[in-house]
Scaffold this active site. Structure first.
Site, short mmCIF file in Angstrom:
data_model
loop_
_atom_site.label_atom_id
_atom_site.label_comp_id
_atom_site.label_asym_id
_atom_site.label_seq_id
_atom_site.Cartn_x
_atom_site.Cartn_y
_atom_site.Cartn_z
CG HIS A 77 -0.21 0.01 2.54
ND1 HIS A 77 0.13 1.16 3.20
CD2 HIS A 77 0.24 -1.00 3.33
CE1 HIS A 77 0.74 0.86 4.35
NE2 HIS A 77 0.83 -0.45 4.44
CG ASP A 79 -3.08 3.56 2.55
OD1 ASP A 79 -2.43 2.58 2.12
OD2 ASP A 79 -3.97 3.47 3.42
CD GLU A 144 -2.45 -2.15 5.69
OE1 GLU A 144 -2.50 -3.18 6.37
OE2 GLU A 144 -2.02 -1.07 6.14
CD GLU A 145 -1.23 2.01 7.53
OE1 GLU A 145 -1.90 1.55 8.48
OE2 GLU A 145 -0.01 1.82 7.39
CG HIS A 362 1.47 3.12 12.25
ND1 HIS A 362 0.18 2.68 12.45
CD2 HIS A 362 1.81 2.68 11.03
CE1 HIS A 362 -0.23 1.99 11.40
NE2 HIS A 362 0.76 1.97 10.52
#
Ligand SMILES: [Zn+2]
Length: 392
Positions: A77, A79, A144-145, A362
């Site tokens: 992903h 994103d 995905e997030e 993150h």
């Protein structure tokens, strides 16, 4: 956007991706960049947007070169999660800054760095060896997030509906705990949410003999649920675990015995269990723990992430050998951690996960050592060579 970078340099590709502010659900230019990079190298590139009620529209990308098998898919992903307070970052989160041989930015390890490494490995392979047989593809989502509604699930179905089949898939999520090559993820535990409701009889707290307080039953129920683990673990999985995550009666007074109490739970479960078996286990525990006359029910949420374990020896063998080629060490075969999009891909083909070191994902100041990007690129290149059986 920079298109003038060396298409086989993972650091240059990663920097270009990191300058795209692709916070879910925004594409941010990341898929545009990747699409151009791949189509310049001969891939057939599709942009595949999806929409659904109550979720943002999402742009996705599918790119393939070759038409034969083995068809090796790389999934990931572009994103990224939000950056929080930008002022807390040492370097701008979308600046693509390299300082002291470390590349900084949101998505550096989760997972633009992984995509850059695989793209560099694939494009370098095509430049050096061409594609004598087989196919390489990229299945890249922008969701995905986020809610993960308009991403991998629909993109897999879209590819399937075109009549295309994958022989194997590698997900480039950051899976290594300490150093590149520590571990391949070959499966994931299942995750099951649900709620237990224990039924009593409402009444005045001063007259408890005329009421049934469901909290008394709840205390016994929880003791029995926590008393012994669901299992002791299996060859590839740690023990399954149930956690109660909230307890609520909805009662706002001090003088009313509530009529019911609801406890919600999550179970992370291994290959000994199914959601149905978990429900039966909880039901049996409650039946024997609750006093006579105390009713209960159990509500299981839809089973979105069932446990899976990949046993494909070719896929695991090729990736393990590629890691050993580059690092000199055999990776551990792991099933730890949370869920990932691999849980959807496993319905279509054998899937394993291997990417960067996940420590800063993150977080503020997410970053990746340049040396890690280069090492991962070498491993992916060895994996592609082995999987396509290219003469070395
Ligand atoms: Zn990720």
């Amino acid at each position: 956007m920079k298109h003038d970078v060396d298409s086989t340099d993972p650091v240059a590709i990663a920097r270009s991706l990191l300058t795209c502010p692709s916070i879910t659900p925004h594409e941010g230019g990341a898929l545009d960049y990747l699409g151009t990079l791949l189509s310049d190298a001969g891939f057939e590139v599709h942009r595949v947007p999806f929409s659904d009620d109550n979720t943002p529209d999402i742009d996705n990308l599918y790119a393939r070169i070759g038409s034969g098998s083995p068809h090796i898919c790389f999934a990931g992903h572009t994103d990224v999660v939000p950056v929080g307070d930008e002022a807390d970052w040492t370097h701008p989160p979308f600046g693509g800054v390299i300082a002291d041989d470390i590349l900084h930015g949101r998505g550096a390890v989760d997972m633009k760095g992984g995509i850059a490494a695989y793209a560099a490995a694939a494009l370098n392979h095509l430049r050096e060896h061409g594609l004598e047989k087989g196919s390489l593809s990229f299945l890249i989502t922008g969701d995905e997030e986020g809610p993960a509604i308009n991403g991998t699930i629909k993109l897999l179905q879209w590819v399937h509906d075109r009549g295309e089949r994958f022989d194997m898939c590698l997900v480039g999520e950051p899976t290594n705990p300490e150093t590149i090559g520590d571990a391949i993820k070959i499966g994931r535990r299942g995750s099951q949410n649900g709620a237990i409701r224990i039924l009593g009889k409402q009444g005045h707290v001063a007259y408890p003999d005329r009421a049934i307080n469901p909290m008394r039953g709840l205390a016994k129920a929880l003791t029995s649920l926590f008393d012994e683990p669901l299992d002791q673990g299996t060859d590839h999985f740690q023990p399954s675990n149930l956690e109660i995550v909230s307890i609520d009666t909805g009662n706002t007074t001090f003088n009313v015995i509530p009529s019911e109490v609801r406890a919600t739970f999550n179970v992370r479960y291994n290959d000994l269990w199914t959601p149905e078996a978990i429900e039966d286990w909880i039901s049996a525990k409650l039946s024997s723990a609750l006093p006579d006359g105390t009713g209960f029910d159990i509500r299981m949420e839809p089973a979105l992430s069932r446990v899976f374990l990949t046993r494909d020896e070719t896929l695991i063998g090729n990736l393990s050998a590629a890691i050993e080629d580059v690092t000199g060490h055999k990776p551990a075969l792991s099933t730890g951690g949370g869920t990932s999009d691999a849980r959807f891909i496993r319905n279509y083909c054998p899937v394993v996960e291997f990417g960067l070191v996940g420590q800063t994902m993150h977080q503020t100041d997410e970053c990746v050592p340049v040396a890690d990007l280069q090492k991962l690129t070498l491993i992916y290149a060895a994996f592609i060579r082995r999987s396509l059986n290219t003469d070395l």
